[in-house]
Design a protein around this motif. Sequence first.
Motif, PDB file in Angstrom:
ATOM      1  N   ASP A 122     -17.179  11.530 -10.599  1.00 32.75           N
ATOM      2  CA  ASP A 122     -16.811  12.544  -9.611  1.00 32.75           C
ATOM      3  C   ASP A 122     -16.038  13.684 -10.285  1.00 32.75           C
ATOM      4  OD1 ASP A 122     -16.679  13.789  -7.176  1.00 32.75           O
ATOM      5  OD2 ASP A 122     -15.790  12.080  -6.131  1.00 32.75           O
ATOM      6  N   ILE A 123     -15.757  14.707  -9.504  1.00 34.21           N
ATOM      7  CA  ILE A 123     -15.157  15.932 -10.033  1.00 34.21           C
ATOM      8  C   ILE A 123     -13.640  15.949  -9.792  1.00 34.21           C
ATOM      9  CG2 ILE A 123     -15.497  17.261  -7.899  1.00 34.21           C
ATOM     10  CD1 ILE A 123     -16.285  19.658  -9.705  1.00 34.21           C
ATOM     11  N   ASN A 124     -12.903  16.547 -10.751  1.00 35.68           N
ATOM     12  CA  ASN A 124     -11.457  16.785 -10.619  1.00 35.68           C
ATOM     13  C   ASN A 124     -10.682  15.526 -10.225  1.00 35.68           C
ATOM     14  OD1 ASN A 124     -11.973  19.420 -11.291  1.00 35.68           O
ATOM     15  ND2 ASN A 124     -11.919  20.176  -9.189  1.00 35.68           N
ATOM     16  N   VAL A 125     -10.995  14.432 -10.876  1.00 34.10           N
ATOM     17  CA  VAL A 125     -10.275  13.176 -10.636  1.00 34.10           C
ATOM     18  C   VAL A 125      -8.834  13.313 -11.127  1.00 34.10           C
ATOM     19  CG1 VAL A 125     -10.243  10.709 -11.175  1.00 34.10           C
ATOM     20  CG2 VAL A 125     -12.424  11.885 -10.825  1.00 34.10           C
ATOM     21  N   ILE A 126      -8.665  13.977 -12.266  1.00 38.61           N
ATOM     22  CA  ILE A 126      -7.342  14.401 -12.717  1.00 38.61           C
ATOM     23  C   ILE A 126      -7.285  15.904 -12.511  1.00 38.61           C
ATOM     24  CG2 ILE A 126      -5.728  14.566 -14.649  1.00 38.61           C
ATOM     25  CD1 ILE A 126      -6.948  12.046 -15.804  1.00 38.61           C
ATOM     26  N   SER A 127      -6.395  16.360 -11.623  1.00 35.36           N
ATOM     27  CA  SER A 127      -6.433  17.747 -11.168  1.00 35.36           C
ATOM     28  C   SER A 127      -5.152  18.500 -11.525  1.00 35.36           C
ATOM     29  CB  SER A 127      -6.646  17.782  -9.653  1.00 35.36           C
ATOM     30  OG  SER A 127      -5.516  17.237  -8.995  1.00 35.36           O
ATOM     31  N   GLU A 128      -5.095  19.727 -11.068  1.00 40.36           N
ATOM     32  CA  GLU A 128      -3.972  20.621 -11.356  1.00 40.36           C
ATOM     33  C   GLU A 128      -2.631  20.024 -10.928  1.00 40.36           C
ATOM     34  OE1 GLU A 128      -2.791  25.324 -10.566  1.00 40.36           O
ATOM     35  OE2 GLU A 128      -4.497  24.406  -9.543  1.00 40.36           O
ATOM     36  N   GLU A 129      -2.632  19.245  -9.876  1.00 40.15           N
ATOM     37  CA  GLU A 129      -1.390  18.668  -9.359  1.00 40.15           C
ATOM     38  C   GLU A 129      -0.803  17.598 -10.282  1.00 40.15           C
ATOM     39  OE1 GLU A 129      -2.039  17.256  -5.427  1.00 40.15           O
ATOM     40  OE2 GLU A 129      -2.993  19.116  -4.741  1.00 40.15           O
ATOM     41  N   GLU A 130      -1.664  16.919 -11.041  1.00 37.77           N
ATOM     42  CA  GLU A 130      -1.199  15.809 -11.871  1.00 37.77           C
ATOM     43  C   GLU A 130      -0.618  16.263 -13.216  1.00 37.77           C
ATOM     44  OE1 GLU A 130      -2.899  14.566  -8.734  1.00 37.77           O
ATOM     45  OE2 GLU A 130      -4.553  14.996 -10.143  1.00 37.77           O
ATOM     46  N   ILE A 158      -3.542   0.156 -15.820  1.00 39.43           N
ATOM     47  CA  ILE A 158      -3.330   0.652 -14.460  1.00 39.43           C
ATOM     48  C   ILE A 158      -4.659   1.234 -13.969  1.00 39.43           C
ATOM     49  CG2 ILE A 158      -2.110   2.353 -13.027  1.00 39.43           C
ATOM     50  CD1 ILE A 158       0.154   2.200 -15.194  1.00 39.43           C
ATOM     51  N   ILE A 159      -5.051   0.869 -12.772  1.00 41.33           N
ATOM     52  CA  ILE A 159      -6.304   1.355 -12.187  1.00 41.33           C
ATOM     53  C   ILE A 159      -6.003   2.291 -11.017  1.00 41.33           C
ATOM     54  CG2 ILE A 159      -8.468   0.693 -11.056  1.00 41.33           C
ATOM     55  CD1 ILE A 159      -8.245  -0.310 -13.953  1.00 41.33           C
ATOM     56  N   THR A 160      -6.736   3.412 -10.945  1.00 35.49           N
ATOM     57  CA  THR A 160      -6.718   4.249  -9.739  1.00 35.49           C
ATOM     58  C   THR A 160      -8.103   4.169  -9.106  1.00 35.49           C
ATOM     59  OG1 THR A 160      -7.437   6.360 -10.719  1.00 35.49           O
ATOM     60  CG2 THR A 160      -5.107   5.789 -10.926  1.00 35.49           C
ATOM     61  N   GLU A 161      -8.160   4.090  -7.793  1.00 36.79           N
ATOM     62  CA  GLU A 161      -9.439   3.911  -7.084  1.00 36.79           C
ATOM     63  C   GLU A 161      -9.379   4.551  -5.705  1.00 36.79           C
ATOM     64  OE1 GLU A 161     -12.407   3.225  -6.364  1.00 36.79           O
ATOM     65  OE2 GLU A 161     -13.196   2.468  -8.249  1.00 36.79           O
ATOM     66  N   ILE A 162     -10.550   4.826  -5.148  1.00 34.06           N
ATOM     67  CA  ILE A 162     -10.652   5.307  -3.769  1.00 34.06           C
ATOM     68  C   ILE A 162     -11.361   4.280  -2.884  1.00 34.06           C
ATOM     69  CG2 ILE A 162     -10.481   7.770  -4.255  1.00 34.06           C
ATOM     70  CD1 ILE A 162     -13.889   6.212  -3.649  1.00 34.06           C
ATOM     71  N   ASP A 163     -11.980   3.274  -3.512  1.00 36.28           N
ATOM     72  CA  ASP A 163     -12.720   2.235  -2.794  1.00 36.28           C
ATOM     73  C   ASP A 163     -11.813   1.009  -2.640  1.00 36.28           C
ATOM     74  OD1 ASP A 163     -14.331  -0.040  -2.218  1.00 36.28           O
ATOM     75  OD2 ASP A 163     -16.100   0.983  -3.004  1.00 36.28           O
ATOM     76  N   PRO A 164     -11.497   0.594  -1.399  1.00 33.80           N
ATOM     77  CA  PRO A 164     -10.573  -0.529  -1.206  1.00 33.80           C
ATOM     78  C   PRO A 164     -11.083  -1.847  -1.783  1.00 33.80           C
ATOM     79  CG  PRO A 164     -11.578   0.116   0.887  1.00 33.80           C
ATOM     80  CD  PRO A 164     -11.931   1.172  -0.112  1.00 33.80           C
ATOM     81  N   ILE A 165     -12.391  -2.052  -1.775  1.00 34.30           N
ATOM     82  CA  ILE A 165     -12.941  -3.302  -2.312  1.00 34.30           C
ATOM     83  C   ILE A 165     -12.768  -3.352  -3.828  1.00 34.30           C
ATOM     84  CG2 ILE A 165     -15.050  -4.651  -2.630  1.00 34.30           C
ATOM     85  CD1 ILE A 165     -15.951  -3.639   0.129  1.00 34.30           C
ATOM     86  N   LYS A 166     -13.101  -2.244  -4.501  1.00 34.92           N
ATOM     87  CA  LYS A 166     -12.934  -2.202  -5.956  1.00 34.92           C
ATOM     88  C   LYS A 166     -11.462  -2.269  -6.338  1.00 34.92           C
ATOM     89  CE  LYS A 166     -17.206   0.324  -6.898  1.00 34.92           C
ATOM     90  NZ  LYS A 166     -17.808   1.605  -7.355  1.00 34.92           N
ATOM     91  N   VAL A 208     -16.498  17.014 -15.967  1.00 40.63           N
ATOM     92  CA  VAL A 208     -15.922  17.586 -14.748  1.00 40.63           C
ATOM     93  C   VAL A 208     -14.814  16.710 -14.161  1.00 40.63           C
ATOM     94  CG1 VAL A 208     -18.065  18.792 -14.150  1.00 40.63           C
ATOM     95  CG2 VAL A 208     -17.658  16.483 -13.250  1.00 40.63           C
ATOM     96  N   GLU A 209     -14.614  15.538 -14.724  1.00 39.24           N
ATOM     97  CA  GLU A 209     -13.676  14.586 -14.119  1.00 39.24           C
ATOM     98  C   GLU A 209     -12.223  14.991 -14.348  1.00 39.24           C
ATOM     99  OE1 GLU A 209     -14.593  10.508 -14.102  1.00 39.24           O
ATOM    100  OE2 GLU A 209     -16.716  10.779 -14.559  1.00 39.24           O
ATOM    101  N   ILE A 210     -11.962  15.681 -15.449  1.00 37.79           N
ATOM    102  CA  ILE A 210     -10.655  16.270 -15.715  1.00 37.79           C
ATOM    103  C   ILE A 210     -10.786  17.767 -15.461  1.00 37.79           C
ATOM    104  CG2 ILE A 210      -8.884  16.697 -17.469  1.00 37.79           C
ATOM    105  CD1 ILE A 210      -9.964  14.148 -18.913  1.00 37.79           C
ATOM    106  N   ASN A 211      -9.906  18.327 -14.652  1.00 41.47           N
ATOM    107  CA  ASN A 211     -10.003  19.748 -14.314  1.00 41.47           C
ATOM    108  C   ASN A 211      -9.499  20.586 -15.493  1.00 41.47           C
ATOM    109  OD1 ASN A 211      -9.909  22.339 -13.260  1.00 41.47           O
ATOM    110  ND2 ASN A 211      -9.261  21.647 -11.229  1.00 41.47           N
TER     111      ASN A 211
END
Length: 418
Positions: free
Chosen positions: A272-280, A234-242, A298-301
């Motif tokens: 990037d920072i906090n990719v997995i955050s308190e909400e998850e 499973i992939i999570t992304e913020i870039d629509p092309i990727k 820094v990617e996991i909070n």
Amino acid sequence: MNYGIKDIKLAEKGKDRIEWSENQMPVLLAIRKKFTEKRPLKEIKIAACLHVTTETANLVRNLKAGGAEVSLCASNPLSTQDDVAASLVKDYGIPVFAIKGEDKDVYYQHINQVLNYRPNITMDDGADLVSTVHSQKKELIKEIIAGTEETTTGVIRLRSMEKNKALKYPIIAVNDAQTKYLFDNRYGTGQSTLDGLLRATNILVAGKKFVICGYGWCARGLAMRANGMGAQVIITEIDPIKALEAVMDGYQVMPIKEAAKIGDIFITLTGDINVISEEEFPLMKDGVILANSGHFNVEINIRALENLAVSKKKIREYIEEYILKSSKKINLLAEGRLLNLSAAEGHPASVMDMSFANQALSVEYLVKEGKTLSKKVYSVPGDIDKEIARLKLESMGIKIDKLTEEQERYLSSWKVGT
């Protein structure tokens, strides 16, 4: 010679491992032969902030063979191989300041000790060396010709410095070389991250829902390997092309909050920072495994995870188990630091052969041309990139075609059509 390592008695083991890696690095060996004969780095001081591994040891040996005075510190507190550090000091006369597991204060103390050698070239992996020069050691800038940067995260930081006119000397982004990111990032990170996961956990990957945060070159490589081992990727992304590319490659794509509810293993590779955050965290399954293969932790909070947990214990060498108020267990690997270098040995030598060949030849180029360059981030010159690919193919016994004169004329003409 001044140095700061764990134990000089580890040198014999380290030397054997360095020589084993050397056998897998034919391109670097070809460059070392040239460097030994021509000494293009004579009287140049190089401060290197890199992962202290067997592969890095062979790069440093190349630089010294070229006539440079090299000092080395770690670019991550958990990535140092202590036996390699010991061998570099004892057997090769390289001042090394690196101890696996060093805390943040010692980490920056070691960076400053390397900078005390007053370098002409900086060699970075993550840009901590450059940022320290620009924030704390500005008096050194007048002596620095240029620098190199190894990894994506560092290049991002340096381009930000350039954009804000904060960068005070030119940098070559080694990570942008095709013989680096297409191979090191994809094949190296893919294999070594899975290696770190398996060494740390000894879990079966097949059948697991394997969530990869990001779909850059490193993540592509990991997805390929995890898929090959039978994982449901499973992939999570913020870039629509990727994200679209990931779909076309056959993977599920969804937001992190959806993936949090179903994933068994999560590995971040975004920079990037906090990719997995308190909400998850509260959404995740009991017994979930979290890890990071991006450069910084820094990617996991982790601070948020600490705050949510009612207890924490170390259950294997590289696993900390956090228990939430709900009694749910979340397992964090390698303190959220680079999994492939913390719990394993990093990339295979044969792929680092190309990455470090880029480093060596980029330094040679900067010694010749650095004073003519602007205070910008540059790509590796194309002729260096192609020469490294040529040398690698040659070492593999592979030949390729050349254009005929007719083909060259055709490609340079606009008149010939249908």
